[in-house]
Write a protein that holds these residues in place. Structure first.
Motif, PDB file in Angstrom:
ATOM      1  N   GLN A  61       0.803  -1.215   0.000  1.00  0.00           N
ATOM      2  CA  GLN A  61       0.000   0.000   0.000  1.00  0.00           C
ATOM      3  C   GLN A  61       0.843   1.274   0.000  1.00  0.00           C
ATOM      4  N   GLU A  62       2.146   1.132  -0.106  1.00  0.00           N
ATOM      5  CA  GLU A  62       3.044   2.285  -0.037  1.00  0.00           C
ATOM      6  C   GLU A  62       3.221   2.945  -1.410  1.00  0.00           C
ATOM      7  N   TYR A  80       2.370   3.679  -7.400  1.00  0.00           N
ATOM      8  CA  TYR A  80       2.844   2.352  -7.031  1.00  0.00           C
ATOM      9  C   TYR A  80       3.675   1.775  -8.180  1.00  0.00           C
TER      10      TYR A  80
END
Length: 126
Positions: A61-62, A80
């Motif tokens: 999710q970073e 992403y």
């Protein structure tokens, strides 16, 4: 002019013009000089490579932002590893900005690189 297009992008080249390159998205496009086109593709390739290299270090999710500049263009890649946007600023005597929203399709980078490689090899594009 050799023009390639996909969903959300287009790239083109015309040997006989000062503004030989063309890059754009669905609702905008700009012409680039030979130097600007080469700088754009090289920097796009570099940032994409950096993103793929650090992808294993990121949590799922970073999000990440990578940016880079050279003498003629500034690029910012944000998102992403599998889905990012790309922002272009052309520097110099005229100012141009444009954004390809996420997800920038991998075939856009591929088309840009293939076109640049053909130009570098001196292959006729007309």
């Amino acid at each position: 002019m050799e023009l390639r297009a996909g969903q959300g992008w287009r790239v083109g080249w015309r040997n006989d013009q000062f503004y030989a390159g063309l890059v754009g998205a669905e609702d905008w496009a700009t012409e680039l000089t030979r130097e600007e086109f080469k700088a754009f593709v090289n920097l796009f390739r570099q940032l994409h490579g950096q993103l793929q290299a650090i992808a294993p270090e990121l949590m799922p999710q970073e999000m990440i932002t990578l940016s880079g500049s050279n003498e003629v263009v500034h690029l910012e890649l944000e998102g992403y590893p599998h889905s990012y946007s790309l922002h272009l600023i052309v520097l110099g005597d005229r100012r141009v900005e444009g954004t390809w929203p996420a997800p920038v399709p991998p075939d856009f980078l591929l088309a840009c690189c293939e076109l640049q490689d053909r130009i570098a090899q001196g292959q006729s594009l007309e």
